[in-house]
Structures are given as structure tokens and as C-alpha cells.
Design a protein around this motif. Structure first.
Motif, PDB file in Angstrom:
ATOM      1  N   PRO A   1      38.375  40.141  40.731  1.00 26.34           N
ATOM      2  CA  PRO A   1      38.125  39.493  39.443  1.00 26.34           C
ATOM      3  C   PRO A   1      39.436  39.270  38.689  1.00 26.34           C
ATOM      4  O   PRO A   1      40.458  39.898  38.993  1.00 26.34           O
ATOM      5  CB  PRO A   1      37.254  40.519  38.706  1.00 26.34           C
ATOM      6  N   SER A   2      39.392  38.391  37.702  1.00 23.24           N
ATOM      7  CA  SER A   2      40.553  38.223  36.834  1.00 23.24           C
ATOM      8  C   SER A   2      40.692  39.469  35.968  1.00 23.24           C
ATOM      9  O   SER A   2      39.762  40.266  35.840  1.00 23.24           O
ATOM     10  CB  SER A   2      40.386  36.985  35.952  1.00 23.24           C
ATOM     11  N   VAL A   3      41.866  39.643  35.360  1.00 23.73           N
ATOM     12  CA  VAL A   3      42.088  40.791  34.490  1.00 23.73           C
ATOM     13  C   VAL A   3      41.105  40.773  33.330  1.00 23.73           C
ATOM     14  O   VAL A   3      40.534  41.792  32.951  1.00 23.73           O
ATOM     15  CB  VAL A   3      43.538  40.811  33.970  1.00 23.73           C
ATOM     16  N   GLU A   4      40.889  39.576  32.768  1.00 23.01           N
ATOM     17  CA  GLU A   4      39.959  39.454  31.637  1.00 23.01           C
ATOM     18  C   GLU A   4      38.551  39.845  32.045  1.00 23.01           C
ATOM     19  O   GLU A   4      37.848  40.560  31.310  1.00 23.01           O
ATOM     20  CB  GLU A   4      39.970  38.024  31.091  1.00 23.01           C
ATOM     21  N   GLU A   5      38.120  39.405  33.236  1.00 20.66           N
ATOM     22  CA  GLU A   5      36.785  39.755  33.732  1.00 20.66           C
ATOM     23  C   GLU A   5      36.675  41.255  33.987  1.00 20.66           C
ATOM     24  O   GLU A   5      35.661  41.876  33.673  1.00 20.66           O
ATOM     25  CB  GLU A   5      36.481  38.992  35.020  1.00 20.66           C
ATOM     26  N   LEU A   6      37.735  41.836  34.524  1.00 21.34           N
ATOM     27  CA  LEU A   6      37.724  43.269  34.828  1.00 21.34           C
ATOM     28  C   LEU A   6      37.622  44.100  33.553  1.00 21.34           C
ATOM     29  O   LEU A   6      36.841  45.048  33.475  1.00 21.34           O
ATOM     30  CB  LEU A   6      38.990  43.652  35.595  1.00 21.34           C
ATOM     31  N   VAL A   7      38.419  43.740  32.540  1.00 19.00           N
ATOM     32  CA  VAL A   7      38.412  44.499  31.292  1.00 19.00           C
ATOM     33  C   VAL A   7      37.067  44.371  30.588  1.00 19.00           C
ATOM     34  O   VAL A   7      36.521  45.353  30.084  1.00 19.00           O
ATOM     35  CB  VAL A   7      39.565  44.051  30.369  1.00 19.00           C
TER      36      VAL A   7
ATOM     37  N   ARG B   1      41.483  50.175  42.053  1.00 15.82           N
ATOM     38  CA  ARG B   1      41.260  51.546  41.569  1.00 15.82           C
ATOM     39  C   ARG B   1      40.131  51.581  40.549  1.00 15.82           C
ATOM     40  O   ARG B   1      39.281  52.480  40.587  1.00 15.82           O
ATOM     41  CB  ARG B   1      42.547  52.099  40.943  1.00 15.82           C
ATOM     42  N   THR B   2      40.128  50.619  39.649  1.00 14.17           N
ATOM     43  CA  THR B   2      39.074  50.580  38.633  1.00 14.17           C
ATOM     44  C   THR B   2      37.708  50.428  39.282  1.00 14.17           C
ATOM     45  O   THR B   2      36.758  51.151  38.929  1.00 14.17           O
ATOM     46  CB  THR B   2      39.322  49.419  37.644  1.00 14.17           C
ATOM     47  N   LEU B   3      37.586  49.501  40.214  1.00 12.99           N
ATOM     48  CA  LEU B   3      36.295  49.280  40.868  1.00 12.99           C
ATOM     49  C   LEU B   3      35.873  50.502  41.676  1.00 12.99           C
ATOM     50  O   LEU B   3      34.691  50.872  41.683  1.00 12.99           O
ATOM     51  CB  LEU B   3      36.381  48.035  41.762  1.00 12.99           C
ATOM     52  N   HIS B   4      36.831  51.121  42.371  1.00 14.55           N
ATOM     53  CA  HIS B   4      36.522  52.333  43.145  1.00 14.55           C
ATOM     54  C   HIS B   4      36.026  53.457  42.232  1.00 14.55           C
ATOM     55  O   HIS B   4      35.035  54.139  42.550  1.00 14.55           O
ATOM     56  CB  HIS B   4      37.771  52.796  43.901  1.00 14.55           C
TER      57      HIS B   4
ATOM     58  N   SER C   1      33.990  64.578  36.149  1.00 11.51           N
ATOM     59  CA  SER C   1      35.309  64.560  36.792  1.00 11.51           C
ATOM     60  C   SER C   1      35.799  63.135  37.044  1.00 11.51           C
ATOM     61  O   SER C   1      36.961  62.808  36.775  1.00 11.51           O
ATOM     62  CB  SER C   1      35.258  65.337  38.114  1.00 11.51           C
ATOM     63  N   TRP C   2      34.911  62.284  37.555  1.00 12.81           N
ATOM     64  CA  TRP C   2      35.320  60.905  37.834  1.00 12.81           C
ATOM     65  C   TRP C   2      35.602  60.135  36.550  1.00 12.81           C
ATOM     66  O   TRP C   2      36.529  59.317  36.499  1.00 12.81           O
ATOM     67  CB  TRP C   2      34.258  60.190  38.668  1.00 12.81           C
ATOM     68  N   ALA C   3      34.851  60.399  35.503  1.00 10.67           N
ATOM     69  CA  ALA C   3      35.120  59.743  34.224  1.00 10.67           C
ATOM     70  C   ALA C   3      36.475  60.193  33.662  1.00 10.67           C
ATOM     71  O   ALA C   3      37.223  59.395  33.095  1.00 10.67           O
ATOM     72  CB  ALA C   3      34.013  60.040  33.218  1.00 10.67           C
ATOM     73  N   THR C   4      36.800  61.469  33.861  1.00 15.10           N
ATOM     74  CA  THR C   4      38.103  61.983  33.421  1.00 15.10           C
ATOM     75  C   THR C   4      39.232  61.316  34.186  1.00 15.10           C
ATOM     76  O   THR C   4      40.236  60.877  33.600  1.00 15.10           O
ATOM     77  CB  THR C   4      38.179  63.510  33.621  1.00 15.10           C
ATOM     78  N   VAL C   5      39.069  61.224  35.491  1.00 14.76           N
ATOM     79  CA  VAL C   5      40.076  60.563  36.336  1.00 14.76           C
ATOM     80  C   VAL C   5      40.262  59.119  35.896  1.00 14.76           C
ATOM     81  O   VAL C   5      41.394  58.614  35.804  1.00 14.76           O
ATOM     82  CB  VAL C   5      39.652  60.620  37.823  1.00 14.76           C
ATOM     83  N   HIS C   6      39.160  58.468  35.607  1.00 16.08           N
ATOM     84  CA  HIS C   6      39.194  57.048  35.267  1.00 16.08           C
ATOM     85  C   HIS C   6      39.970  56.793  33.977  1.00 16.08           C
ATOM     86  O   HIS C   6      40.838  55.912  33.922  1.00 16.08           O
ATOM     87  CB  HIS C   6      37.748  56.542  35.122  1.00 16.08           C
TER      88      HIS C   6
END
Length: 223
Positions: free
Chosen positions: A131-137, A184-187, A206-211
Motif C-alpha cells: 500500500p501507499s504510505v497514506e493508505e498504510l497510515v 513490519r506494520t502489516l506483520h 506484547s505485540w501491541a507493545t512491540v508495534h
């Protein structure tokens, strides 16, 4: 200002004591000023101030009412203040998110539905791998907002929603400059959803903290 502050405190006292309840109409200005021992000017300034922070609702031609006092409504004022953040405080906003968002994500484990998880998986599928950066954010903001809604805590939900604004620019800049930001964001989103589907609160936390920490760590490295 001291007189206005006194007027604000007196109106606040009426609301806290239950003399004025959500949805109640305030007495006429002259009557309320006399009851509280205030000048009409100081009362007027207090009403104006309390309307700005959504405690009172001034309806032209109808009167002044106590609002619903719903947390989401009251915390709109926080969003307004947060918009004036300085760039050097973004790390502090991210630190607050890192404390609150994992807790909200863990809380969502017991409330989020399988249907909602399926819908969130489908939205990630539709986003695609590039995705584009805008779509990802935009997707990232919506992803976390939907999860936090299932925390069951409207105050926490409103706080995090208000705090998301200052970190948006950091997320965009990370997406533009960090090579693996998209993958990384999608993973991490997939991992959070998997933990929620397993009803594993600690893994979700834990995953939310990592994110959130990954954005924070990247930003620290660029300063």
C-alpha cells in the motif's frame, strides 16, 4: 480571571453535587447569578469557558444546558490541546501510547467478536502487500481505533483517539524513510489479530507493545 475561576468552580460544584444533572437546563442568568452570588458578567464568562470544554451547551434562543458529560465528548478538549504539541514532545505522546494501547488491546481480547476479527483480516487483505504510505497510515489508525473500542472503556478509547494525532506525522515519515516499515506494520497487525483470535491477552499486549515501540525506537534513532 479569579472571579471567573470562582464562577466556574461554583457551577462545577452544582454539577458534581447533582444539583445540575446531564441534560438539565441552567436557571436564567439573573437567577443563577443571584443564587451563586456572582455578577452576571463573571457568570457569562464562566459559561463561555465551560461550553468550550463541552461541559455546557449554549443554545441560542433556548438556554444553556449541561451536556451529556459523556467521556468522548469531554475529551474532545484534549484533542484540541494535543493539536498544539511541539515536535520535540512526539516521543512523549508515543510513550503514553505504549503504556495505554497494549492494555486496551489486552482488554479487547474478551470482547472483540470473531465477526469483527474476520472483518479486520479482510481489510488487511484488501490493503495488499504494497500500500501507499497514506493508505498504510490510514489503515493503521483505523486498525487500532477498532480494537480499542472493544476494550469496553470509553475513557481509554477517547484518550487514545485524542493522542493518535501527534504520532501520525511520525508514522508517515517512518513509512517514507524506513525500508521495511510497510512489511513490519502489516506483520505486526496480523500478529495482534492472531493473538486476539486466540483470546491470548498477554500475547496481544506484547505485540501491541512491540508495534508502538517500533515507531518510538525508529523516531529516537532519527533525532
Amino acid at each position: 480571571m479569579a472571579v471567573t475561576d470562582e464562577a466556574i468552580e461554583k457551577i462545577k460544584g452544582m454539577i458534581v453535587s447533582g444539583a445540575l444533572r446531564p441534560g438539565d437546563r441552567l436557571p436564567k442568568e439573573s437567577e443563577l447569578a443571584a443564587e451563586l452570588g456572582l455578577s452576571r458578567n463573571s457568570l457569562r464568562e464562566a459559561v463561555r469557558a465551560l461550553s468550550l470544554i463541552r461541559i455546557l451547551d449554549v443554545r441560542q434562543g433556548d438556554g444553556t444546558y449541561v451536556t451529556s458529560l459523556d467521556p468522548q465528548l469531554l475529551l474532545e478538549a484534549l484533542s484540541f490541546v494535543v493539536d498544539f504539541h511541539r515536535d520535540d514532545t512526539v516521543l512523549e505522546f508515543l510513550a503514553v501510547r505504549r503504556i495505554l494501547e497494549p492494555a486496551a488491546t489486552a482488554m479487547a481480547c474478551v470482547r472483540i467478536t470473531d465477526a469483527e476479527l474476520d472483518a479486520m483480516d479482510a481489510r488487511l487483505d484488501a490493503l495488499g502487500a504494497d500500500p501507499s504510505v497514506e493508505e498504510l497510515v490510514a489503515s493503521d489508525l483505523e486498525f487500532h481505533r477498532r480494537i480499542v473500542q472493544f476494550s469496553g472503556n470509553s475513557v481509554l478509547c477517547s484518550l487514545l483517539d485524542g493522542l493518535s494525532g501527534p504520532t501520525t506525522r511520525a508514522r508517515v515519515w517512518r513509512g517514507l524513510t524506513q525500508e521495511d516499515a510497510v512489511s513490519r506494520t502489516l506483520h505486526e497487525h496480523r500478529a495482534i489479530l492472531a493473538a486476539l483470535r486466540d483470546r491470548d491477552a498477554e500475547a496481544a499486549r506484547s505485540w501491541a507493545t512491540v508495534h508502538v515501540a517500533s515507531v518510538e525506537m525508529w523516531l529516537r534513532s532519527t533525532l
